[in-house]
Motif scaffolding. Structure first.
Motif, PDB file in Angstrom:
ATOM      1  N   LYS A 161       0.601  -1.427  -0.361  1.00  0.00           N
ATOM      2  CA  LYS A 161      -0.001  -0.325   0.079  1.00  0.00           C
ATOM      3  C   LYS A 161       0.888   1.589  -0.003  1.00  0.00           C
ATOM      4  N   MET A 162       0.248   2.602  -0.904  1.00  0.00           N
ATOM      5  CA  MET A 162       0.711   3.456  -0.900  1.00  0.00           C
ATOM      6  C   MET A 162      -0.428   4.381   0.073  1.00  0.00           C
ATOM      7  N   VAL A 176       3.091   4.338  -8.665  1.00  0.00           N
ATOM      8  CA  VAL A 176       3.058   3.524  -7.741  1.00  0.00           C
ATOM      9  C   VAL A 176       1.707   2.559  -8.689  1.00  0.00           C
ATOM     10  N   GLY A 177       1.047   2.674  -9.385  1.00  0.00           N
ATOM     11  CA  GLY A 177       0.220   1.661 -10.185  1.00  0.00           C
ATOM     12  C   GLY A 177       0.456   1.359 -11.267  1.00  0.00           C
ATOM     13  N   MET A 178       1.871   1.946 -11.707  1.00  0.00           N
ATOM     14  CA  MET A 178       2.969   1.164 -12.267  1.00  0.00           C
ATOM     15  C   MET A 178       3.683  -0.593 -12.323  1.00  0.00           C
ATOM     16  N   LEU A 179       3.705   0.234 -10.420  1.00  0.00           N
ATOM     17  CA  LEU A 179       3.970  -0.992 -10.536  1.00  0.00           C
ATOM     18  C   LEU A 179       3.510  -2.012  -9.141  1.00  0.00           C
ATOM     19  N   GLY A 180       1.968  -1.855  -9.525  1.00  0.00           N
ATOM     20  CA  GLY A 180       1.280  -2.403  -9.109  1.00  0.00           C
ATOM     21  C   GLY A 180       0.833  -2.753  -7.633  1.00  0.00           C
ATOM     22  N   MET A 181       0.898  -1.884  -7.247  1.00  0.00           N
ATOM     23  CA  MET A 181       1.144  -0.889  -5.529  1.00  0.00           C
ATOM     24  C   MET A 181      -0.483  -0.337  -5.695  1.00  0.00           C
ATOM     25  N   THR A 182      -0.981  -0.487  -4.773  1.00  0.00           N
ATOM     26  CA  THR A 182      -2.110  -0.121  -4.317  1.00  0.00           C
ATOM     27  C   THR A 182      -2.459   1.014  -3.682  1.00  0.00           C
ATOM     28  N   VAL A 208       4.087   0.152   1.874  1.00  0.00           N
ATOM     29  CA  VAL A 208       5.379   0.659   1.507  1.00  0.00           C
ATOM     30  C   VAL A 208       5.649   2.014   2.037  1.00  0.00           C
ATOM     31  N   GLY A 209       4.885   3.146   2.002  1.00  0.00           N
ATOM     32  CA  GLY A 209       4.988   4.113   2.453  1.00  0.00           C
ATOM     33  C   GLY A 209       5.047   5.189   1.630  1.00  0.00           C
ATOM     34  N   MET A 210       4.813   6.449   2.304  1.00  0.00           N
ATOM     35  CA  MET A 210       3.688   7.578   2.089  1.00  0.00           C
ATOM     36  C   MET A 210       4.486   8.617   0.494  1.00  0.00           C
ATOM     37  N   MET A 211       3.341   9.078   0.000  1.00  0.00           N
ATOM     38  CA  MET A 211       4.314  10.235  -1.070  1.00  0.00           C
ATOM     39  C   MET A 211       3.707  11.703  -0.924  1.00  0.00           C
ATOM     40  N   LEU A 212       4.469  12.077  -0.624  1.00  0.00           N
ATOM     41  CA  LEU A 212       3.879  13.541   0.004  1.00  0.00           C
ATOM     42  C   LEU A 212       4.848  14.648  -0.436  1.00  0.00           C
ATOM     43  N   THR A 213       3.640  15.469  -1.382  1.00  0.00           N
ATOM     44  CA  THR A 213       4.228  16.888  -1.672  1.00  0.00           C
ATOM     45  C   THR A 213       3.919  17.666  -0.540  1.00  0.00           C
ATOM     46  N   ASN A 214       5.842  18.586  -0.315  1.00  0.00           N
ATOM     47  CA  ASN A 214       5.689  19.767   0.334  1.00  0.00           C
ATOM     48  C   ASN A 214       6.331  20.571   0.171  1.00  0.00           C
ATOM     49  N   PRO A 215       5.685  21.874   0.747  1.00  0.00           N
ATOM     50  CA  PRO A 215       4.595  22.547   0.179  1.00  0.00           C
ATOM     51  C   PRO A 215       3.303  21.911  -1.224  1.00  0.00           C
ATOM     52  N   ASN A 216       2.749  21.299  -0.820  1.00  0.00           N
ATOM     53  CA  ASN A 216       1.770  20.098  -0.930  1.00  0.00           C
ATOM     54  C   ASN A 216       1.205  21.437  -1.950  1.00  0.00           C
ATOM     55  N   THR A 217       0.119  20.730  -3.269  1.00  0.00           N
ATOM     56  CA  THR A 217      -0.002  21.443  -4.388  1.00  0.00           C
ATOM     57  C   THR A 217      -1.323  22.462  -3.839  1.00  0.00           C
TER      58      THR A 217
END
Ligand SMILES: *Cc1c(COP(=O)(O)O)cnc(C)c1O
Length: 495
Positions: A161-162, A176-182, A208-217
């Protein structure tokens, strides 16, 4: 208004006309390849040099660009591209090298790449950097591959899970989808931060981890960034930083120091490499100590140490657990790395910090000028960009109409309908290179458009009124892509 479009080079073609003079053959003549490998016809237009120059000049004027005017396209960091970058990337020593040359003959290029790795490490606080990925999205893919390799090597193979906040850029779930993760979507709270309760509930041993944009969008610096990272690390996950918004942090905060394990840079955003049709992207990735052995190969390293009378020899090295190659050869060297290197060298550490401070100041100035006219759902001090709503109560006007009307004033529209969590989003990123007069004119025009939305909505709904092409059928344009300006007469048949 009637717009007269010059005929294209295809229509101007005249048999026998030439723009080049072929030099005399200075090598022995050889036979042509067998007939079946040869084309009998090559339908290229035949023209004089002046016709070709005019054709391309005309095409260049169809397009809006950052050299033509203000380009506040949020998330994209359309800053001015200094022209000295163009001089350095065209230096013959850079321009005419080939990636397969022996390293003894390309030491200058290798030193530049080595220093670039070192500079990006220093700027971001990471332990290692690869320059290979071709853009941010490929950097994400490389980063997530490394995260997976890290877990797998420890036999920790339940992690699928991401965690991705609802404000994220679409490339995050796509990588993440390209690697088959959820993908598990984490909502934002009412101040535009990651919702800590939701994050806590999602953290378990399958992450698996978290993907974070900081500062976010939304242009918001996460007020609980240390807690967010601690929660993800607490369940054994790794923290991916989407570095597209690094412009706001240069010289002030280092993502590596905050605890991120991996992050991509967008050299074509933060470090002034032209983009959006202007040139190749460049998405280096930095990693912390946990991932440094997994970096793509090769990296540039010192392969023979310096001695008393011989300088060090730079060459290629492979990290112990490398995920392998991400791209042919060594990244976008001339078009990307040399330009970005020039930009960093010209600014130095203090200049980089100025960039971040002016980018943030400009965004806050615009936000303050527009706050009374447009609804800003996450209304607090922003970083380098902010998001407002392009709609008014009782008016049929949408964000798209406002954007199209801006074109009548020679402004590029802001980003529309992103992030998805703001209705009729208009995402505005002025960048540091705009002066107060430009920001004021832009704010004045937006305030005028808000007034027009109430009094003359049709002016907005018909916009743009003064461009070569009027309002497009956007669905048709996306479904039936036509990528050339000229179509052969039998185009319908060819389809
Ligand atoms: C631009 C951007 C990306 C993707 O980067 P590319 O270089 O366009 O592939 C990812 N995340 C955010 C927030 C971005 O703005």
């Amino acid at each position: 208004m009637t717009k007269i479009v010059e005929p294209t080079i295809f229509e101007l073609s005249t048999p026998g006309r030439r723009g080049v003079t072929m030099p005399a053959v200075d090598v022995p003549e050889t036979a042509l390849p067998p007939k079946e490998f040869l084309r009998s016809e090559l339908p290229l237009p035949e023209l004089a040099e002046v016709d070709v120059v005019r054709h391309y000049m005309q095409l260049s004027k169809f397009n809006y660009n950052v050299d033509a005017g203000f380009y506040p396209l949020g998330s994209c960091t359309m800053k001015y591209n200094p022209k000295i970058n163009e001089d350095t990337c065209r230096l013959p020593g850079f321009l005419f090298t080939h990636p397969l040359q022996p390293i003894e003959t390309t030491q200058g290029n290798l030193v530049l790449m080595y220093e670039m790795q070192e500079w990006l490490k220093e700027i971001s606080g990471f332990a290692g950097v690869t320059l290979q990925p071709a853009a941010g999205a490929q950097g994400e893919f490389a980063g997530v591959l490394m995260m997976r390799a890290y877990h797998n090597l420890r036999g920790d193979d339940k992690r699928i899970k991401m965690l991705i906040p609802d404000a994220a850029h679409g490339t995050n779930p796509a990588s993440v989808g390209m690697l088959g993760m959820t993908v598990v979507t984490i909502p934002s709270d009412d101040r535009g931060n990651v919702d800590l309760k939701a994050l806590e509930a999602a953290c378990d041993e399958t992450v698996v981890g978290m993907m974070l944009t900081n500062p976010n969008t939304l242009g918001m610096f996460d007020e609980h960034i240390e807690q967010v990272i601690a929660l993800v690390h607490g369940c054994g996950g790794l923290m991916y930083g989407d570095g597209a918004n690094l412009n706001a942090l240069l010289g002030i905060v280092r993502p590596g120091d905050l605890g991120f394990d991996v992050m991509h840079f967008n050299l074509h955003k933060t470090f002034s490499v032209p983009h959006g049709g202007g040139g190749p992207g460049c998405g280096p990735v930095g990693v912390g100590p946990k991932l440094v052995d997994f970096l793509p190969s090769p990296l540039v390293g010192i392969v023979e140490a310096e001695t008393d009378d011989v300088p060090p020899l730079y060459g290629f090295v492979t990290p112990k657990q490398s995920i392998g190659r991400m791209k042919a050869f060594h990244g976008h060297f001339g078009g990307g790395l040399v330009r970005a290197y020039t930009y960093i060298a010209m600014h130095g550490p203090d200049g980089l910090k100025d960039i971040a401070q002016y980018a943030v100041l400009n965004a806050n100035y615009l936000q303050a000028r527009l706050r009374d006219t447009y609804h800003i759902p996450f209304d607090r001090i922003c970083m380098h960009e902010f998001v407002m709503e392009g709609q008014f109560e009782g008016s049929p006007i949408r964000a798209l109409d406002i954007s199209k009307r801006l074109m009548d004033f020679n402004f590029h529209p802001p980003t529309n309908y992103f992030p998805l969590i703001v209705h009729e989003a208009l995402m505005i990123e002025p960048t540091e290179t705009e002066n107060k007069a430009t920001l004021d004119r832009f704010a004045d025009v937006l305030i005028q458009i808000a007034e027009e939305a109430k009094t003359q909505p049709e002016l907005l709904q018909n916009a743009p009124n003064d461009t070569l092409f009027g309002r497009m059928d956007e669905v048709k344009a996306a479904r039936e892509l036509v990528l050339c300006c000229w179509l052969p007469e039998d185009y319908e048949k060819l389809k």
